[in-house]
Write a protein that holds these residues in place. Structure first.
Motif, mmCIF file in Angstrom:
data_model
loop_
_atom_site.group_PDB
_atom_site.id
_atom_site.type_symbol
_atom_site.label_atom_id
_atom_site.label_comp_id
_atom_site.label_asym_id
_atom_site.label_seq_id
_atom_site.Cartn_x
_atom_site.Cartn_y
_atom_site.Cartn_z
ATOM 1 N N GLU A 10 -15.856 -22.474 89.476
ATOM 2 C CA GLU A 10 -14.628 -23.051 90.248
ATOM 3 C C GLU A 10 -13.316 -22.290 89.791
ATOM 4 O O GLU A 10 -12.669 -21.811 90.662
ATOM 5 N N ILE A 11 -13.158 -21.809 88.434
ATOM 6 C CA ILE A 11 -12.060 -21.199 88.169
ATOM 7 C C ILE A 11 -12.214 -19.915 88.595
ATOM 8 O O ILE A 11 -11.183 -19.201 89.298
ATOM 9 N N ASP A 12 -13.116 -19.106 88.592
ATOM 10 C CA ASP A 12 -13.551 -17.740 89.106
ATOM 11 C C ASP A 12 -13.142 -17.746 90.740
ATOM 12 O O ASP A 12 -12.409 -16.835 91.138
ATOM 13 N N ASP A 13 -13.731 -18.699 91.378
ATOM 14 C CA ASP A 13 -13.407 -18.724 92.916
ATOM 15 C C ASP A 13 -11.993 -19.000 93.087
ATOM 16 O O ASP A 13 -11.425 -18.173 94.053
ATOM 17 N N TYR A 14 -11.332 -19.822 92.359
ATOM 18 C CA TYR A 14 -9.872 -20.139 92.663
ATOM 19 C C TYR A 14 -8.931 -18.612 92.461
ATOM 20 O O TYR A 14 -8.305 -18.193 93.311
ATOM 21 N N LEU A 15 -9.581 -17.779 91.470
ATOM 22 C CA LEU A 15 -8.959 -16.776 91.177
ATOM 23 C C LEU A 15 -9.125 -15.534 92.354
ATOM 24 O O LEU A 15 -8.311 -14.854 92.797
ATOM 25 N N VAL A 16 -10.170 -15.508 92.738
ATOM 26 C CA VAL A 16 -10.545 -14.771 94.048
ATOM 27 C C VAL A 16 -9.897 -14.987 95.164
ATOM 28 O O VAL A 16 -9.399 -14.259 96.058
ATOM 29 N N THR A 17 -9.754 -16.455 95.374
ATOM 30 C CA THR A 17 -9.318 -16.779 96.529
ATOM 31 C C THR A 17 -7.843 -16.604 96.602
ATOM 32 O O THR A 17 -7.265 -16.342 97.692
ATOM 33 N N ASN A 18 -7.162 -16.457 95.512
ATOM 34 C CA ASN A 18 -5.725 -16.438 95.480
ATOM 35 C C ASN A 18 -5.343 -15.027 94.793
ATOM 36 O O ASN A 18 -4.225 -15.140 94.744
ATOM 37 N N SER A 19 -6.301 -14.272 95.009
ATOM 38 C CA SER A 19 -5.876 -12.946 94.672
ATOM 39 C C SER A 19 -4.995 -12.015 95.587
ATOM 40 O O SER A 19 -5.213 -12.605 96.921
ATOM 41 N N ASN A 20 -4.298 -11.256 95.321
ATOM 42 C CA ASN A 20 -3.258 -10.710 96.304
ATOM 43 C C ASN A 20 -3.620 -9.358 96.601
ATOM 44 O O ASN A 20 -3.372 -8.635 97.216
ATOM 45 N N ARG A 21 -5.055 -8.883 96.003
ATOM 46 C CA ARG A 21 -5.703 -7.572 96.388
ATOM 47 C C ARG A 21 -6.320 -7.824 97.644
ATOM 48 O O ARG A 21 -6.712 -8.828 97.988
ATOM 49 N N GLU A 22 -6.710 -6.720 98.223
ATOM 50 C CA GLU A 22 -7.295 -6.541 99.360
ATOM 51 C C GLU A 22 -8.687 -6.939 99.360
ATOM 52 O O GLU A 22 -9.324 -6.796 98.160
ATOM 53 N N LYS A 23 -9.413 -7.456 100.431
ATOM 54 C CA LYS A 23 -10.573 -7.866 100.113
ATOM 55 C C LYS A 23 -11.913 -7.033 99.833
ATOM 56 O O LYS A 23 -12.857 -7.321 99.075
ATOM 57 N N ASN A 24 -11.450 -5.817 100.331
ATOM 58 C CA ASN A 24 -12.656 -4.711 100.341
ATOM 59 C C ASN A 24 -12.465 -4.283 98.558
ATOM 60 O O ASN A 24 -13.495 -3.806 98.156
ATOM 61 N N PHE A 25 -11.419 -4.563 97.767
ATOM 62 C CA PHE A 25 -11.239 -4.040 96.427
ATOM 63 C C PHE A 25 -12.528 -4.832 95.443
ATOM 64 O O PHE A 25 -13.079 -4.219 94.755
ATOM 65 N N SER A 26 -12.609 -5.886 95.979
ATOM 66 C CA SER A 26 -13.398 -6.903 95.010
ATOM 67 C C SER A 26 -15.015 -6.564 95.211
ATOM 68 O O SER A 26 -15.929 -6.830 94.625
ATOM 69 N N LYS A 27 -15.189 -5.786 96.668
ATOM 70 C CA LYS A 27 -16.416 -5.318 96.953
ATOM 71 C C LYS A 27 -16.563 -3.807 96.657
ATOM 72 O O LYS A 27 -17.612 -3.319 97.283
ATOM 73 N N GLY A 28 -15.882 -3.305 95.889
ATOM 74 C CA GLY A 28 -16.017 -1.859 95.362
ATOM 75 C C GLY A 28 -15.335 -0.921 96.036
ATOM 76 O O GLY A 28 -15.399 0.513 96.105
ATOM 77 N N GLY A 29 -14.564 -1.497 97.105
ATOM 78 C CA GLY A 29 -13.630 -0.465 97.866
ATOM 79 C C GLY A 29 -12.384 -0.114 97.122
ATOM 80 O O GLY A 29 -12.186 -0.572 95.876
ATOM 81 N N SER A 30 -11.607 0.594 97.453
ATOM 82 C CA SER A 30 -10.432 1.253 96.705
ATOM 83 C C SER A 30 -9.029 0.316 97.285
ATOM 84 O O SER A 30 -9.047 -0.114 98.103
ATOM 85 N N TYR A 31 -8.290 0.469 96.193
ATOM 86 C CA TYR A 31 -7.098 -0.553 96.043
ATOM 87 C C TYR A 31 -5.963 0.531 96.671
ATOM 88 O O TYR A 31 -5.615 1.466 96.124
#
Length: 69
Positions: A45-66
């Motif tokens: 739940e903590i990790d989900d909260y961090l991902v949900t509230n991240s200011n990074r582009e969604k593609n970044f967490s999927k291996g894309g570039s920032y």
């Protein structure tokens, strides 16, 4: 099931105060279960909260570039 954190452990992990953790729980922004009088928060739940509230582009967490703009 994975690790389970107390409010205090969650606050330490997120580097915020315990009061803020409780507020996130009451606003349903952080999933938790009440056990007796104490809240228990699964690490997932903590990790989900961090991902949900991240200011990074969604593609970044999927291996894309920032891309900063």
């Amino acid at each position: 099931m994975g690790e389970i954190f107390t409010v205090e452990q969650t606050a330490e992990y997120l580097q915020i105060c315990s009061k803020t953790v409780r507020k996130l729980i009451h606003l349903n922004k952080l999933g938790a279960t009440k056990v007796g009088k104490a809240w228990r928060i699964p690490k997932e739940e903590i990790d989900d909260y961090l991902v949900t509230n991240s200011n990074r582009e969604k593609n970044f967490s999927k291996g894309g570039s920032y891309n900063e703009q």
